[in-house]
Design an enzyme around this catalytic site. Structure first.
Site, PDB file in Angstrom:
ATOM      1  N   CYS A 149       0.824  -1.214   0.000  1.00 55.09           N
ATOM      2  CA  CYS A 149       0.000   0.000   0.000  1.00 55.09           C
ATOM      3  C   CYS A 149       0.855   1.260   0.000  1.00 55.09           C
ATOM      4  CB  CYS A 149      -0.950   0.006   1.194  1.00 55.09           C
ATOM      5  SG  CYS A 149      -2.404  -1.046   0.983  1.00 55.09           S
ATOM      6  N   LYS A 166       4.112   1.841   1.683  1.00 56.58           N
ATOM      7  CA  LYS A 166       4.934   2.258   2.822  1.00 56.58           C
ATOM      8  C   LYS A 166       6.324   2.697   2.374  1.00 56.58           C
ATOM      9  CE  LYS A 166       4.884  -1.167   5.729  1.00 56.58           C
ATOM     10  NZ  LYS A 166       4.143  -2.128   4.885  1.00 56.58           N
ATOM     11  N   ASN A 202       7.387   3.598  -0.586  1.00 56.72           N
ATOM     12  CA  ASN A 202       7.332   4.804  -1.417  1.00 56.72           C
ATOM     13  C   ASN A 202       7.182   6.061  -0.567  1.00 56.72           C
ATOM     14  OD1 ASN A 202       7.588   3.347  -3.763  1.00 56.72           O
ATOM     15  ND2 ASN A 202       5.402   3.317  -4.235  1.00 56.72           N
ATOM     16  N   PHE A 248       2.201   8.958  -4.897  1.00 57.21           N
ATOM     17  CA  PHE A 248       3.657   9.000  -4.976  1.00 57.21           C
ATOM     18  C   PHE A 248       4.192  10.320  -4.396  1.00 57.21           C
ATOM     19  CE2 PHE A 248       2.325   6.114  -8.466  1.00 57.21           C
ATOM     20  CZ  PHE A 248       2.853   4.953  -7.928  1.00 57.21           C
TER      21      PHE A 248
END
Length: 447
Positions: free
Chosen positions: A112, A114, A116, A355
């Site tokens: 999910c 983390k 990034n 992002f």
């Protein structure tokens, strides 16, 4: 394989051996690949004995016993007894243009985002901001002498999912992988480099896939396993924080909870207080299937992203979180938020770019910590008013932001039914406070 990876993932060597000798206590791990028979796979934890036994699994999460097995399952039970928390959380430091750094922890289920978020690079509009990485997966949080919660990263490396990692999605991760790494179940190029889906826009013409077979873009199977991994020393990360190895940890000002929700859950929601925040953490969920327009898909609950990793009864775990809050004065506790980067439009497209643009949400969190950032109250918590989140430079209009922050009471009444079924799993041990929070939510939705 285990020794090579654990050498990267742990703080090992003579200092660790000296401490074991001095304290006469350590977590003992036995890993055996056995026959690799999936029908006889046993991953066993014995908190009272501080021991772990793993048989018939070659998967890293089951083989690297210092990771989920020790740092979460054994440690969470130890933390309950000793008054601290072992959590499935990243830790980052967010530096604002004045140079001040505030530290944030975030609990997301696997895949999910983390890693990034922990290694986030702000967009051009935020060039005066910086994210410092302290950890991408596990945090141990303990009360400090000043009453605040402090966090350390018990790991010394990153065991990250390779597919989807690229210079576009996570440039700091890619820069970390230049040397001293172990790659698992990735594809191999003709010049003995590595490759996985999402690394480049176009795949190479020829590869050896993760099973050792010749592969071309016309092949019907992925070149890399969907859960292919990289193991890399944390100290090689360009964004690694100077204090990432400090045994005292860093003071946590905010904690984020999140999952993959296509519907219902706003981009960011602030909890009213610690108890309400624990309730939000207890109902963290992801939608497993796509939903029809306006409908909720199949929801899988993963409270605090800890359901597979808690080393004791989850109802007792919820109670432990409530006790941590009760033992600390409210002004010392981190603010708790619920975030959702994955809300979709009626056509199935993501409403939020995610992002690096998630730095805009982190900026808003810092504004809330400073008593700024205007919010409006909803049945589920406070959400930003239109214009409160900085979207300068984004191709997002006001109607899209309204969708991202919308709370539909009628849809949430459907969610109430799902939450009651979720809570029923914990039986009579469920803390009364969470039942009170759910009843209060239902009343607010019906008002």
């Amino acid at each position: 394989y285990v020794v090579a990876n654990m050498r990267i993932m742990t703080r090992m060597g003579s200092a660790a051996l000296a401490r074991i000798e001095r304290e006469d206590s350590f977590v003992k791990g036995l890993h055996s690949i056995g026959t690799l028979d999936p029908d006889k796979r046993y991953i066993m934890h014995f908190p009272e004995e501080l021991s772990i036994k793993s048989v018939n699994s070659g998967y890293g999460g089951n083989a690297l016993l210092g990771k989920k097995c020790h740092a979460l399952r054994i440690a969470s039970d130890q933390g309950r007894r000793e008054g601290w928390l072992a959590e499935h959380m990243l830790i980052l430091g967010l530096q604002d243009p004045t140079g001040r750094i505030r530290y944030i922890a975030a609990a997301f289920p696997s895949q999910c985002g983390k890693t990034n978020l922990a290694m986030l690079v702000p967009p051009e509009q935020f060039e005066d901001w910086r994210v410092w990485t302290l950890g991408d997966d596990i945090a141990w949080l303990h009360p400090g002498e000043d009453g605040r919660l402090y966090a350390i990263n018990p790991e010394a490396g990153f065991f990250g999912v390779a597919p989807g990692t690229s210079d576009e999605t996570n440039p700091n991760a890619m820069a970390t992988l230049h040397a001293n790494c172990v790659f698992t179940n990735v594809a191999r190029t003709i010049d003995d480099d590595v490759w996985w889906e999402g690394m480049t826009d176009e795949p190479p013409d020829r590869l050896t896939d993760w099973k050792g077979q010749p592969w071309t873009p016309q092949s019907n199977t992925p070149a890399a396993h969907p859960n292919a991994r990289f193991t890399a020393p944390a100290g090689q990360c360009p964004s690694i924080a100077p204090e990432w190895d400090d045994p005292n940890g860093v003071p946590i000002s905010a904690i984020l909870f999140g999952g993959r929700r296509a519907t219902n859950v706003p981009l960011i929601t602030e909890a009213r207080d610690w108890r309400h925040g624990v309730f939000l953490g207890s109902i963290m969920s992801s939608e497993k299937t796509a939903a029809a327009a306006g409908a909720v898909g199949q929801v899988r609950f993963d409270p605090f992203a800890m359901l597979p990793f808690c080393g004791y009864n989850m109802a007792d775990y919820f109670d432990h979180w409530l006790e941590i809050g009760s033992a600390t004065t409210a002004d010392k506790l981190p603010k708790l938020f619920w975030v959702n980067w994955f809300r979709r439009d009626d056509d199935g497209s993501f409403l939020w770019p995610g992002f690096g643009e998630n730095s805009r949400i982190l900026k808003f969190v810092l504004e809330r910590l400073a008593g700024q950032g205007e919010m409006t109250d909803t049945a589920i918590g406070s959400v930003p008013v239109p214009g409160a989140i900085d979207i300068d430079g984004l191709d997002i209009d006001e109607s899209t932001m309204a969708k991202l922050l919308a709370v539909d009471n009628e849809s949430w009444m459907t969610e109430i039914t799902l939450i009651r079924k979720h809570f029923a799993r914990f039986g009579k041990k469920l803390p009364a406070e969470l039942a009170v929070q759910l009843d209060s939510l239902e009343k607010r939705l019906a008002a």
